[in-house]
Scaffold this motif. Structure first.
Motif, PDB file in Angstrom:
ATOM      1  N   ILE A  50      37.959  41.438  34.693  1.00  0.00           N
ATOM      2  CA  ILE A  50      38.340  40.893  34.385  1.00  0.00           C
ATOM      3  C   ILE A  50      38.738  40.076  35.369  1.00  0.00           C
ATOM      4  O   ILE A  50      39.892  41.499  35.311  1.00  0.00           O
ATOM      5  N   LYS A  51      39.966  38.750  35.729  1.00  0.00           N
ATOM      6  CA  LYS A  51      40.695  38.797  36.747  1.00  0.00           C
ATOM      7  C   LYS A  51      41.971  38.684  35.812  1.00  0.00           C
ATOM      8  O   LYS A  51      41.727  38.442  34.111  1.00  0.00           O
ATOM      9  N   ALA A  52      42.990  38.768  36.104  1.00  0.00           N
ATOM     10  CA  ALA A  52      43.994  38.807  35.067  1.00  0.00           C
ATOM     11  C   ALA A  52      44.396  37.009  35.261  1.00  0.00           C
ATOM     12  O   ALA A  52      43.987  36.168  35.528  1.00  0.00           O
ATOM     13  N   SER A  53      45.283  36.908  34.176  1.00  0.00           N
ATOM     14  CA  SER A  53      45.783  35.729  33.974  1.00  0.00           C
ATOM     15  C   SER A  53      45.689  34.569  35.385  1.00  0.00           C
ATOM     16  O   SER A  53      46.542  34.806  35.704  1.00  0.00           O
ATOM     17  N   ASP A  54      45.948  33.587  34.498  1.00  0.00           N
ATOM     18  CA  ASP A  54      46.321  31.981  35.737  1.00  0.00           C
ATOM     19  C   ASP A  54      46.933  32.008  35.857  1.00  0.00           C
ATOM     20  O   ASP A  54      47.569  31.709  37.171  1.00  0.00           O
ATOM     21  N   ILE A  55      48.783  32.578  34.918  1.00  0.00           N
ATOM     22  CA  ILE A  55      50.217  32.070  35.317  1.00  0.00           C
ATOM     23  C   ILE A  55      50.445  33.320  36.026  1.00  0.00           C
ATOM     24  O   ILE A  55      51.215  33.400  36.410  1.00  0.00           O
ATOM     25  N   TYR A  56      49.679  34.182  37.601  1.00  0.00           N
ATOM     26  CA  TYR A  56      49.975  35.735  37.811  1.00  0.00           C
ATOM     27  C   TYR A  56      48.850  35.575  38.854  1.00  0.00           C
ATOM     28  O   TYR A  56      47.885  36.031  39.275  1.00  0.00           O
ATOM     29  N   VAL A  57      48.890  34.009  39.408  1.00  0.00           N
ATOM     30  CA  VAL A  57      48.137  34.025  40.821  1.00  0.00           C
ATOM     31  C   VAL A  57      49.130  33.921  42.074  1.00  0.00           C
ATOM     32  O   VAL A  57      50.778  33.492  41.855  1.00  0.00           O
ATOM     33  N   ALA A  58      49.313  34.145  43.253  1.00  0.00           N
ATOM     34  CA  ALA A  58      50.101  34.142  44.260  1.00  0.00           C
ATOM     35  C   ALA A  58      49.112  32.833  45.545  1.00  0.00           C
ATOM     36  O   ALA A  58      47.665  32.857  45.917  1.00  0.00           O
ATOM     37  N   SER A  59      49.589  31.661  45.806  1.00  0.00           N
ATOM     38  CA  SER A  59      48.907  30.683  47.023  1.00  0.00           C
ATOM     39  C   SER A  59      48.964  31.669  48.337  1.00  0.00           C
ATOM     40  O   SER A  59      49.295  31.738  49.377  1.00  0.00           O
ATOM     41  N   LEU A  60      47.847  32.095  48.636  1.00  0.00           N
ATOM     42  CA  LEU A  60      47.354  33.008  49.679  1.00  0.00           C
ATOM     43  C   LEU A  60      46.665  32.833  51.116  1.00  0.00           C
ATOM     44  O   LEU A  60      45.580  31.513  49.936  1.00  0.00           O
ATOM     45  N   CYS A  61      46.635  32.160  51.671  1.00  0.00           N
ATOM     46  CA  CYS A  61      45.049  32.580  52.908  1.00  0.00           C
ATOM     47  C   CYS A  61      44.415  33.046  52.688  1.00  0.00           C
ATOM     48  O   CYS A  61      44.382  33.985  52.202  1.00  0.00           O
ATOM     49  N   THR A  62      43.724  32.864  53.703  1.00  0.00           N
ATOM     50  CA  THR A  62      42.583  33.706  53.434  1.00  0.00           C
ATOM     51  C   THR A  62      42.919  34.866  53.920  1.00  0.00           C
ATOM     52  O   THR A  62      41.858  35.919  53.497  1.00  0.00           O
ATOM     53  N   LYS A  63      43.548  35.158  55.186  1.00  0.00           N
ATOM     54  CA  LYS A  63      43.642  35.810  55.706  1.00  0.00           C
ATOM     55  C   LYS A  63      44.056  37.427  54.639  1.00  0.00           C
ATOM     56  O   LYS A  63      44.227  38.747  54.702  1.00  0.00           O
ATOM     57  N   CYS A  64      45.224  36.793  54.298  1.00  0.00           N
ATOM     58  CA  CYS A  64      46.264  37.844  53.692  1.00  0.00           C
ATOM     59  C   CYS A  64      45.488  37.916  52.320  1.00  0.00           C
ATOM     60  O   CYS A  64      46.094  38.808  51.993  1.00  0.00           O
ATOM     61  N   HIS A  65      44.707  36.905  51.586  1.00  0.00           N
ATOM     62  CA  HIS A  65      44.524  37.190  51.109  1.00  0.00           C
ATOM     63  C   HIS A  65      43.365  38.925  51.052  1.00  0.00           C
ATOM     64  O   HIS A  65      43.082  39.312  49.765  1.00  0.00           O
ATOM     65  N   ALA A  66      42.886  38.251  51.980  1.00  0.00           N
ATOM     66  CA  ALA A  66      41.701  39.794  52.117  1.00  0.00           C
ATOM     67  C   ALA A  66      42.405  40.634  52.721  1.00  0.00           C
ATOM     68  O   ALA A  66      41.789  42.052  51.966  1.00  0.00           O
ATOM     69  N   ASP A  67      43.839  40.684  53.574  1.00  0.00           N
ATOM     70  CA  ASP A  67      44.848  41.876  53.401  1.00  0.00           C
ATOM     71  C   ASP A  67      45.574  42.739  52.204  1.00  0.00           C
ATOM     72  O   ASP A  67      45.233  43.893  52.260  1.00  0.00           O
TER      73      ASP A  67
END
Length: 113
Positions: A50-67
């Motif tokens: 299960i993913k964390a709750s949606d209030i615990y998100v960060a806006s990240l680009c594909t590269k930073c998300h993969a990193d």
């Protein structure tokens, strides 16, 4: 006997969509690949399947998300720090720009660190 949920999950398509409206909150790029990156930390509700709750998100680009998710270049603590900073910036930016959905609670600032 029923057990109480250990975590109150919040799901919001509007919030996930809003995350695409701002630049990457780690590197600053606005290249069309920015999306909501959920926390990988158990304290935010991340579980085995299960993913964390949606209030615990960060806006990240594909590269930073993969990193963040697959990056062997950073320690666990460094990845957590990267996500924490991007999350704080995401919440502040979305709230400041009026993009945070009114029906979604803003995370408690004490839990943002």
């Amino acid at each position: 006997m029923t057990s109480a949920p250990k975590f109150a999950y919040i799901r919001s398509k509007a919030l996930l969509t809003a995350c695409r409206e701002i630049p990457c909150q780690h590197c600053g790029v606005a290249d069309g690949t920015v999306c909501a990156a959920h926390s990988n930390q158990a304290r935010h509700g991340k579980g085995r399947s299960i993913k964390a709750s949606d209030i615990y998100v960060a806006s990240l680009c594909t590269k930073c998300h993969a990193d963040l998710d697959q990056g062997a270049q950073m320690s666990r603590e460094e990845r957590a720090g990267m996500w924490d900073n991007a999350h704080r910036n995401t919440v502040r930016t979305l709230v400041k720009r009026g993009l945070w959905p009114l029906t979604v609670p803003v995370p408690d600032s004490r839990r943002l660190t």
